[in-house]
Enzyme design. Structure first.
Site, PDB file in Angstrom:
ATOM      1  N   TYR A 151      70.169  -5.804  80.763  1.00 24.96           N
ATOM      2  CA  TYR A 151      69.792  -6.463  79.512  1.00 24.96           C
ATOM      3  C   TYR A 151      70.050  -5.547  78.309  1.00 24.96           C
ATOM      4  O   TYR A 151      70.631  -5.959  77.308  1.00 24.96           O
ATOM      5  CB  TYR A 151      68.321  -6.861  79.578  1.00 24.96           C
ATOM      6  CG  TYR A 151      67.822  -7.650  78.394  1.00 24.96           C
ATOM      7  CD1 TYR A 151      68.122  -9.002  78.262  1.00 24.96           C
ATOM      8  CD2 TYR A 151      67.037  -7.059  77.414  1.00 24.96           C
ATOM      9  CE1 TYR A 151      67.660  -9.741  77.179  1.00 24.96           C
ATOM     10  CE2 TYR A 151      66.572  -7.792  76.324  1.00 24.96           C
ATOM     11  CZ  TYR A 151      66.884  -9.130  76.215  1.00 24.96           C
ATOM     12  OH  TYR A 151      66.424  -9.853  75.133  1.00 24.96           O
ATOM     13  N   ALA A 153      72.117  -3.023  78.075  1.00 23.72           N
ATOM     14  CA  ALA A 153      73.555  -2.829  77.881  1.00 23.72           C
ATOM     15  C   ALA A 153      74.177  -4.036  77.179  1.00 23.72           C
ATOM     16  O   ALA A 153      75.025  -3.897  76.301  1.00 23.72           O
ATOM     17  CB  ALA A 153      74.237  -2.583  79.218  1.00 23.72           C
TER      18      ALA A 153
END
Length: 243
Positions: A151, A153
């Site tokens: 999430y 990233a």
């Protein structure tokens, strides 16, 4: 009626923050197209709630390039002034045991979906030399909360995508900005254990989660004509919880 005569796409627009954004734009006179991927019952209920208002719904997967192209071809927009990339999912887990499928699903929906929708929207906006794109990123892309490597990233990627793309389209009077909410009261947080909710609230200087209306106010400003000299920016809406 600040957005009278303007057309707005809000991805993931039938629930949570997305639904709040759609309602805010409708209240300001916009024609709104809310997209969704799977929950038809919720989407139909949202459409019924706003019967008689210029709200349309469209079901497709923002990470599917053919589906996105078909959506833009089918709607035949007379103009497109605003895109809000709000579609987002979580599949939390520590990275050492995270299935590759969970990594791919989050990256495809959150980041690839933003790329595909932005790409197609810009082609329309360039014709009229005007546009506002707002990406619903997250403070998680800056903080990197444990258990959310995928999430975080994807959300950091949205910001990077915006920085590069904003430079590409600035001369066409198209702005691209990010809103980075912290913990906001929506169903996205409804599956968190009670103890984790208490822990997260304790980390927020304001000691509460944010409201959808507080996020919508920021999005509407960045989508307005008054925000004409703001592009490539990220606005944190976190109650003081910053990186």
């Amino acid at each position: 009626m600040k957005f009278q005569g303007q057309h707005v796409i809000v991805t993931g627009g039938t629930r949570g923050i997305g639904a709040g954004l759609c309602e805010a734009f409708l209240n300001e006179g916009a024609t709104v197209i809310a997209t969704y991927a799977g929950n038809t019952a919720a989407a139909e209920a949202f459409k019924t709630k706003h019967a008689g208002r210029p709200l349309h719904i469209a079901k497709f997967d923002v990470s599917d390039d053919k589906a996105v192209e078909a959506f833009f071809a089918e709607w035949q927009f007379p103009s497109l002034e605003i895109l809000v990339n709000n579609s987002g999912i979580r599949r939390d887990g520590i990275i050492a045991s995270m299935p590759t499928s969970d990594w791919d699903l989050v990256m495809d929906t959150n980041l690839k979906g933003t790329y595909l929708m932005t790409k197609n929207a810009i082609l329309l906006m360039m014709k009229s030399r005007y546009g506002r794109i707002v990406n619903m990123s997250s403070i998680g892309g800056k903080l990197g909360l444990p258990g959310q490597a995928n999430y975080a990233a994807s959300k950091a990627g949205q910001i990077a995508l915006s920085l590069a793309t904003a430079k590409e389209v600035a001369k066409r009077n198209i702005t691209i900005n990010n809103v980075c909410p912290g913990f906001i009261e929506t169903e996205l947080l409804s599956d968190l254990p009670e103890e984790q909710v208490k822990e997260y609230k304790a980390q927020v200087p304001m000691r509460r989660f944010g409201k959808v209306e507080e996020v919508a106010a920021a999005v509407l400003f960045l989508a307005s004509k008054e925000a004409s000299y703001i592009t490539g920016a990220s606005l944190d809406i976190t109650g003081g919880l910053n990186a």
